[in-house]
Design a protein around this motif. Structure first.
Motif, PDB file in Angstrom:
ATOM      1  N   PRO A   1      26.907  -5.311 -17.034  1.00 57.30           N
ATOM      2  CA  PRO A   1      27.376  -6.471 -16.244  1.00 57.30           C
ATOM      3  C   PRO A   1      27.640  -6.099 -14.861  1.00 57.30           C
ATOM      4  N   THR A   2      27.987  -7.031 -13.913  1.00 53.63           N
ATOM      5  CA  THR A   2      28.335  -6.964 -12.406  1.00 53.63           C
ATOM      6  C   THR A   2      29.658  -6.308 -12.418  1.00 53.63           C
TER       7      THR A   2
ATOM      8  N   VAL B   1      24.862 -11.577  -9.485  1.00 55.43           N
ATOM      9  CA  VAL B   1      24.819 -11.707 -10.886  1.00 55.43           C
ATOM     10  C   VAL B   1      23.331 -11.409 -11.296  1.00 55.43           C
TER      11      VAL B   1
ATOM     12  N   ASN C   1      27.148 -11.386 -16.579  1.00 53.54           N
ATOM     13  CA  ASN C   1      28.694 -11.112 -16.742  1.00 53.54           C
ATOM     14  C   ASN C   1      29.084 -10.422 -15.566  1.00 53.54           C
ATOM     15  N   ILE C   2      30.483 -10.874 -15.149  1.00 55.08           N
ATOM     16  CA  ILE C   2      31.346 -10.216 -14.292  1.00 55.08           C
ATOM     17  C   ILE C   2      32.440  -9.580 -14.912  1.00 55.08           C
TER      18      ILE C   2
END
Length: 266
Positions: free
Chosen positions: A256-257, A249, A182-183
């Protein structure tokens, strides 16, 4: 309508310990299906979801399709952004092996609400009969829990017919969370409210995943395939667009990122 906020549920491959007892867990995998959305320029896009099915064979016709335990009902796709998802299949045992496709079967009550508040029927040429098919081609291993993300790209899927009518020709990507990350981040000022686009750059013709910031300026891009991305921020005037290069990623939904705070200027 049924929506949940995204929590770090360890949705990568896990040892499978529960869910429904439709198949013997000793030779089964676990499967869950989440519906999310890449937004479009409308007020609401409601789909009348009746069934979710999978095809685990190469058989032609209807005999290859098997029903999952779906939470049927009407879903507004435009609410499924920034970490909100609909668990349309909450979780169940499923025989281990290869899944070829996932299919959504829709009912007749699909509608589109335009920016001016007008609501019109959303025609689904094949949705009520053959269904909306999404290629998966994933091997399910015994004792492993799989969460599949169906990312419904509204901007590409809703097609104006030119006579005041609209068709739904779905563009949907399907990826298991075990292969994704996830970002997340936050954009200021709030008035900029940019579209956030993650464009994969480490392979040719890579995925593009997009969303908008929410009322707090935050954004979450879920189910992003492992790889390197350029993240673009397309801002409302008078603010200037910006981007972040070489965003990596990894397959870890609980970490997450995080791009941190992005500040846009006029």
């Amino acid at each position: 309508m049924k929506f949940l906020r995204f929590l770090p549920l360890a949705l990568a491959s896990l040892v499978f310990t529960g869910c429904n007892d439709k198949d013997n867990a000793s030779d089964a995998a676990g499967i869950q299906v989440l519906l999310i959305d890449a937004p479009g320029d409308y007020k609401a896009v409601n789909i009348d979801l009746q069934k979710v099915q999978v095809n685990a064979t190469d058989a032609a016709g209807e005999e290859g399709w098997q029903d999952l335990d779906v939470t049927a009902g009407k879903y507004d796709l435009l609410k499924l952004v920034n970490g909100t998802y609909a668990p349309i299949v909450a979780g169940q045992n499923f025989p281990a092996g290869r899944i070829q496709q996932i299919r959504l079967v829709l009912g007749p009550n699909n509608t589109l609400t335009l920016k001016d508040g007008t609501t019109v029927d959303l025609k689904v040429p094949s949705g009520q009969t053959s269904g909306l098919k999404v290629n998966v081609n994933e091997d399910l291993q015994v004792g492993t829990y799989y969460t599949f993300v169906l990312d419904f790209d509204v901007a590409k899927s809703v097609v104006a017919r030119g006579n005041g009518e609209y068709n739904l020709k779905p563009v949907i990507r399907a990826v298991p969370f075990a292969l994704t990350g996830n970002i997340v981040g936050k954009v200021m000022p709030l008035a900029a409210r940019p579209q956030v686009m993650a464009i994969r750059t480490d392979i040719a013709n890579g995925d593009t995943v997009n969303t908008y910031t929410d009322a707090t300026g935050g954004f979450k891009l879920l189910g992003v395939k492992v790889g390197t991305y350029r993240v673009e921020f397309k801002a409302a005037a008078p603010y200037k667009d910006t981007q972040r290069e070489n965003v990596t990623v990894v397959a870890n939904s609980s970490q997450p990122t995080d791009l941190g705070l992005i500040t846009l200027t006029e």
